[in-house]
Design an enzyme around this catalytic site. Structure first.
Site, PDB file in Angstrom:
ATOM      1  N   ASP A 144       0.902  -1.368  -0.080  1.00  0.00           N
ATOM      2  CA  ASP A 144       0.076  -0.103  -0.021  1.00  0.00           C
ATOM      3  C   ASP A 144       0.896   1.254   0.077  1.00  0.00           C
ATOM      4  O   ASP A 144       2.071   1.090   0.503  1.00  0.00           O
ATOM      5  CB  ASP A 144      -0.902  -0.009   1.318  1.00  0.00           C
ATOM      6  CG  ASP A 144      -0.202  -0.413   2.633  1.00  0.00           C
ATOM      7  OD1 ASP A 144       0.510  -0.987   2.640  1.00  0.00           O
ATOM      8  OD2 ASP A 144      -0.312   0.785   3.408  1.00  0.00           O
ATOM      9  N   GLU A 210      -0.098  -1.141   5.818  1.00  0.00           N
ATOM     10  CA  GLU A 210       0.818  -0.678   6.567  1.00  0.00           C
ATOM     11  C   GLU A 210       0.719   0.930   7.006  1.00  0.00           C
ATOM     12  O   GLU A 210       0.857   1.323   8.253  1.00  0.00           O
ATOM     13  CB  GLU A 210       2.359  -0.846   6.023  1.00  0.00           C
ATOM     14  CG  GLU A 210       3.333  -0.707   7.084  1.00  0.00           C
ATOM     15  CD  GLU A 210       3.863   0.872   7.122  1.00  0.00           C
ATOM     16  OE1 GLU A 210       4.511   1.063   7.921  1.00  0.00           O
ATOM     17  OE2 GLU A 210       3.578   1.604   6.196  1.00  0.00           O
TER      18      GLU A 210
END
Length: 570
Positions: A144, A210
């Protein structure tokens, strides 16, 4: 003061919330007698694999790697703070596209490794070793990226992955698809060699949130790994982070983060009586909250350092190998003035200061519903990154202590950190809070009927401190010394990370966690802001490090393990 060459890298860390965990355990991480000891460099060539230069040098290799990275960066796999459930919120859909791109880009891995999707979008790859008794090696990254605030401010569109001959531009080109592409490309090349069969199982784990705390991604992957391998079931973990590779004169410092600062978000919710603005109270709820902000910001945390903190080891090694770079530090190291080192760092700049100081940032405030109505509910959010030497209970107690005069001034009822046993124990030991009662500046009696609720969110203690001695550290250090060798001395030494990574969810799996992106200053820029980009020539050197890292950990005989057919001498 000369600190420019040692300017700490601000990148390589997803700065996000943490999951609650136990306080840092001591593993004798900073041994004053050996903190600057250099174990031997380790050449992995005994395994018969080609040198990294045979695999990744030349224009063709660079072109191929640029194309791989472009394909991955072009997918807008953004983690938004308000993402809904997987399968319901369509903003998750780019992750499915990213998985297709990764599979197409790395066909050998998908042919030879076990590939699993954890909680839909987490990726876990297993390359089984020939000896199941050995603890696996784990390499991590995350899929991400953070959102783009305004695409028009970028030099090139953030998801075009423009390559200018040196830098590849795009959101996530550095944080953290840089690591993902490098790790996958390394393993793809290794599996393409039909003669390579690892002795030690190699795991690759890529979370997908994350930047949003990792609860859906890394936490679920870590739970699966715990189920399979148990607590302390892995040999070593390497993830993004650290302060990279910094050269000062004839010394190249390799700076993995061996711990992370703690993190706690503190939320204040003030409820007061409202009313028409034509007859206001002397202070509205926003005014009261503003006094709380002023009181907190008037009490910043002091710099503090102990020999147990990895920052001290870094400074001790700097004094040993580069004594003239920071003479103020060198002098204090030689005198044993540890707190004096903290004061020098505190005056060197914000990044250096917050290596030895708990940070406090007022990041969120809201209140009011109409311009002619006094607000009845006001919310304040304050972010803390807590040093090993302060600790979260101390921070929470200080908050209550600092705002006590305001509480008394406005006769507020307070509910602070209900159910937090660590805070309660610290507060009981600290004793009762005593402060002068101030008077509200009103000539008539005012009853705000105020209630203040203070609570924490997504709290985590400072991360466990990983060791800088023993066979695991010696293998990491020996790998760095070999791969990054030059006409000088390579000095690996641990540091403290001000931000946080997905490793917060993996603390139980091994004491040996090294957050290290093998990059030099200037090779990445724009992390979490406009014009993020990575130097692709420097990116190629990351592959060489991961390549030698995997090989050396495959060969090393760790404590309690049996000798392989070949092994590296440590």
């Amino acid at each position: 003061m000369a600190f420019s060459k040692l300017a700490l890298l601000a990148g390589a860390a997803g700065v996000s919330a943490l999951v609650a965990q136990s306080p840092a355990r001591s593993v004798d991480a900073v041994d004053i007698a050996s903190e600057c000891r250099l174990p031997p460099a380790i050449d992995p060539s005994k395994d018969g694999l080609p040198h990294s230069s045979k695999l990744w040098s030349g224009k063709a290799a660079l072109k191929k790697q640029v194309e791989r990275h472009q394909a991955i960066v072009r997918v807008p796999s953004i983690c938004y703070d308000d993402l809904g459930k997987i399968g319901e919120d369509k903003r998750w859909e780019p992750f499915a596209e990213l998985h297709k791109v990764i599979e197409k880009t790395y066909p050998t891995i998908y042919k030879k490794a076990k590939v699993e999707k954890i909680n839909t979008y987490g990726l876990l790859y297993t390359i089984e070793g020939s000896d199941s008794s050995l603890k696996p090696t784990l390499l991590m990254a995350h899929e991400d990226v953070v959102p783009v605030a305004d695409e028009s401010t970028w030099t090139y569109p953030p998801f075009d992955a423009h390559y200018d001959g040196q830098f590849l531009w795009g959101r996530g080109s550095s944080d953290d698809k840089n690591s993902l592409t490098a790790i996958m490309s390394t393993v793809e090349a290794m599996l393409a060699d039909t003669d390579w069969k690892p002795r030690r199982t190699v795991l690759l784990a890529f979370g997908f949130d994350e930047e949003c705390s990792g609860f859906r991604g890394a936490q679920k992957i870590a739970a699966e790994l715990t189920k399979r391998y148990g607590d302390d079931g892995l040999a070593v973990i390497i993830d993004e982070g650290g302060f990279g590779i910094q050269t000062i004169g004839d010394v190249k410092y390799v700076l993995p983060s061996i711990t992370e600062k703690g993190h706690v978000d503190v939320w204040f919710e003030l409820h007061v009586v409202g009313g028409h603005s034509s007859v206001p109270f002397p202070h509205t709820g926003i005014g009261i909250i503003s006094e709380i902000v002023q009181k907190l910001e008037a009490n910043p945390y002091a710099p503090i350092l102990t020999k147990e903190n990895p920052v001290y080891a870094h400074m001790a090694c700097l004094a040993h190998y580069s004594p003239d770079e920071m003479p103020e530090v060198t002098e204090r190291v030689r005198k044993g003035d540890v707190q004096g080192i903290a004061e020098v760092l505190d005056s060197a700049g914000p990044m250096q200061s917050f290596m030895v100081r708990t940070s406090q940032a007022v990041d969120f405030i809201s209140g009011g519903q109409k311009i002619n109505a006094m607000p009845e509910k006001i919310t304040l959010g304050v972010n803390y990154r807590v040093t090993l030497d302060d600790g979260i209970p101390k921070v929470l107690h200080n908050i209550v202590n600092y705002i006590d005069p305001i509480v008394k001034k406005y006769n507020l009822s307070v509910s602070a950190f209900e159910g937090d046993k660590d805070y309660a124990a610290y507060a009981a030991k600290a004793g009762p809070i005593s402060s002068k009662s101030e008077k509200a500046d009103a000539k008539y009696e005012v009853d705000w009927q105020g209630k203040l609720i203070i609570k924490t969110a997504e709290t985590s203690q400072p991360a466990n401190v990983s060791p800088m001695h023993g066979k695991v550290w010696d293998t990491f250090s020996g790998t760095a010394q070999h791969t990054l060798a030059f006409d000088g001395t390579v000095v690996p030494v641990g540091e403290t990370m001000t931000g946080n990574t997905d490793t917060r969810h993996y603390q139980n799996l091994t004491p040996n966690i090294y957050r290290f992106t093998p990059a030099t200053p200037g090779s990445t820029t724009g992390i979490h802001t406009i014009d993020e980009r990575v130097d692709m020539h420097e990116h190629m050197s990351m592959l060489a490090f991961y390549y030698d890292f995997i090989r050396n950990f495959d060969a090393v005989v760790l404590d309690g393990e049996s000798e392989p057919e070949y092994s590296q001498e440590l």
